[in-house]
Design a protein around this motif. Structure first.
Motif, PDB file in Angstrom:
ATOM      1  N   ALA A  66      29.931 -10.269  79.073  1.00  0.00           N
ATOM      2  CA  ALA A  66      30.653  -9.020  78.786  1.00  0.00           C
ATOM      3  C   ALA A  66      29.761  -7.810  79.079  1.00  0.00           C
ATOM      4  CB  ALA A  66      31.112  -9.006  77.333  1.00  0.00           C
ATOM      5  N   GLU A  67      28.481  -7.934  78.753  1.00  0.00           N
ATOM      6  CA  GLU A  67      27.526  -6.862  79.057  1.00  0.00           C
ATOM      7  C   GLU A  67      27.456  -6.646  80.582  1.00  0.00           C
ATOM      8  OE1 GLU A  67      26.099  -4.890  77.057  1.00  0.00           O
ATOM      9  OE2 GLU A  67      24.622  -3.935  78.376  1.00  0.00           O
ATOM     10  N   ILE A  68      27.436  -7.747  81.311  1.00  0.00           N
ATOM     11  CA  ILE A  68      27.422  -7.670  82.785  1.00  0.00           C
ATOM     12  C   ILE A  68      28.725  -7.037  83.289  1.00  0.00           C
ATOM     13  CG2 ILE A  68      27.416  -9.092  84.896  1.00  0.00           C
ATOM     14  CD1 ILE A  68      24.736  -8.880  83.229  1.00  0.00           C
ATOM     15  N   ALA A  69      29.848  -7.420  82.674  1.00  0.00           N
ATOM     16  CA  ALA A  69      31.162  -6.912  83.115  1.00  0.00           C
ATOM     17  C   ALA A  69      31.194  -5.382  83.121  1.00  0.00           C
ATOM     18  CB  ALA A  69      32.263  -7.458  82.204  1.00  0.00           C
ATOM     19  N   ARG A  70      30.483  -4.770  82.180  1.00  0.00           N
ATOM     20  CA  ARG A  70      30.468  -3.307  82.080  1.00  0.00           C
ATOM     21  C   ARG A  70      29.788  -2.670  83.287  1.00  0.00           C
ATOM     22  NH1 ARG A  70      27.012  -2.085  77.747  1.00  0.00           N
ATOM     23  NH2 ARG A  70      27.582   0.064  78.171  1.00  0.00           N
ATOM     24  N   HIS A  71      29.016  -3.450  84.032  1.00  0.00           N
ATOM     25  CA  HIS A  71      28.232  -2.893  85.140  1.00  0.00           C
ATOM     26  C   HIS A  71      28.697  -3.362  86.515  1.00  0.00           C
ATOM     27  CE1 HIS A  71      25.614  -2.290  81.633  1.00  0.00           C
ATOM     28  NE2 HIS A  71      25.220  -1.213  82.294  1.00  0.00           N
ATOM     29  N   ILE A  72      29.748  -4.171  86.564  1.00  0.00           N
ATOM     30  CA  ILE A  72      30.227  -4.654  87.862  1.00  0.00           C
ATOM     31  C   ILE A  72      31.064  -3.571  88.516  1.00  0.00           C
ATOM     32  CG2 ILE A  72      31.786  -6.303  88.980  1.00  0.00           C
ATOM     33  CD1 ILE A  72      30.787  -8.404  87.019  1.00  0.00           C
ATOM     34  N   ARG A  73      30.576  -3.051  89.622  1.00  0.00           N
ATOM     35  CA  ARG A  73      31.321  -2.042  90.367  1.00  0.00           C
ATOM     36  C   ARG A  73      30.731  -1.968  91.776  1.00  0.00           C
ATOM     37  NH1 ARG A  73      28.210   1.148  86.709  1.00  0.00           N
ATOM     38  NH2 ARG A  73      30.008   1.183  85.332  1.00  0.00           N
ATOM     39  N   PRO A  74      31.487  -1.384  92.734  1.00  0.00           N
ATOM     40  CA  PRO A  74      30.949  -1.269  94.092  1.00  0.00           C
ATOM     41  C   PRO A  74      29.609  -0.529  94.069  1.00  0.00           C
ATOM     42  CG  PRO A  74      33.287  -0.736  94.087  1.00  0.00           C
ATOM     43  CD  PRO A  74      32.870  -0.872  92.648  1.00  0.00           C
TER      44      PRO A  74
END
Ligand code: MG
Ligand code: MG
Length: 262
Positions: free
Chosen positions: A25-33
């Motif tokens: 979930a912590e990683i999900a907050r940073h997934i972006r192009p």
């Protein structure tokens, strides 16, 4: 030898598995192009250590990272690095933790920005196949019942099941017996007993089921370059039902919040 766990052991595996869910979930907050996959790896390692655990994959058979990050046609075991995620990519992130002597191991495939509808469906149906497989992980069934449920569902959409990699038992070791294939015949394989802890993890391809290994000695990709999705939960076999020890709830809270914020 297949070990059935005590309730105390199951509690410890659950604690480790839940930390994996929080890390993802912590990683999900940073997934972006534009984000580099090595950045996600560093974030995950720090998060796990801050929560009193160790990365479960780092050093495992010599793997040098905390996360396996597999983009698009990469199926599993992708190595974090300087690659930047782009709009339209899908990224499968597999994470393990070791806490109090027990492993957790869970994976989720994320969309980066906007992915095309065919790929979005592959992701959704792969996740659905995981739950169908888990639904068969009840005492008295056989391991082939899990694989049959996954395979029959995804093949009805024309997808294919990766055969070269399988789910597994889990506990004091990251990979224990039995193997849990995502294909199989109903009523085949070993009998499932109460207290068996399994990692169920369908790897489903849009095209051919065949995979190849990249020259880095780790990354597995589809032979035809088609996209692949991967979801993984840790579960314990119970009488009449399977109990899921890991969770996607923290991840999906983040994803839903981001959807609402546009
Ligand atoms: Mg995994
Ligand atoms: Mg696994």
């Amino acid at each position: 030898m297949v070990y059935c766990k005590t309730e105390e052991e199951i509690e410890l595996i659950k604690e480790s598995s839940l930390l994996v869910g929080k890390t993802l979930a912590e990683i999900a907050r940073h997934i972006r192009p534009g984000v580099k996959t090595i950045f996600l790896d560093q974030l995950a390692e720090q998060f796990i250590r801050d929560h009193g655990a160790k990365p479960g994959f780092k050093g495992y058979n010599g793997f040098p990272y905390t996360l396996c990050i597999s983009v698009n046609d990469q199926v599993v075991h992708g190595m974090p690095g300087e690659r930047e995620l782009k709009d339209g990519d899908i990224v499968s992130i597999d994470c393990g933790t070791l806490k109090n002597g027990y492993y957790g191991d869970s994976a989720y495939t994320f969309a980066v920005g906007h992915v095309n509808s065919g790929v979005a469906e592959l992701m959704e149906r792969t996740k659905q196949s995981l739950y169908l497989g888990i639904g068969q992980a009840v005492a008295g069934n056989r391991v082939g019942d899990i694989g049959f449920a996954v395979q029959s569902y995804v093949e009805s959409y024309g997808y294919s099941v990766v055969r070269d990699l399988v789910g597994h038992g889990l506990g004091r070791k990251l990979h224990e017996k039995p193997e849990v294939p995502n294909y199989g015949k109903r009523g085949s394989g070993i009998k499932l007993l109460e207290g068996m802890v399994l990692a169920v993890e369908p790897m489903i391809n849009l095209g051919t089921r065949r995979v190849i290994q990249e020259n880095d000695g780790w990354t597995i990709r589809t032979a035809d370059g088609s996209c692949s999705a991967h979801y993984e939960h840790d579960i314990v076999v119970r009488k009449g039902h399977a109990e899921i020890l890991s969770t996607f709830d923290y991840i999906e809270e983040v994803l839903n919040r981001e959807k609402q914020n546009g």
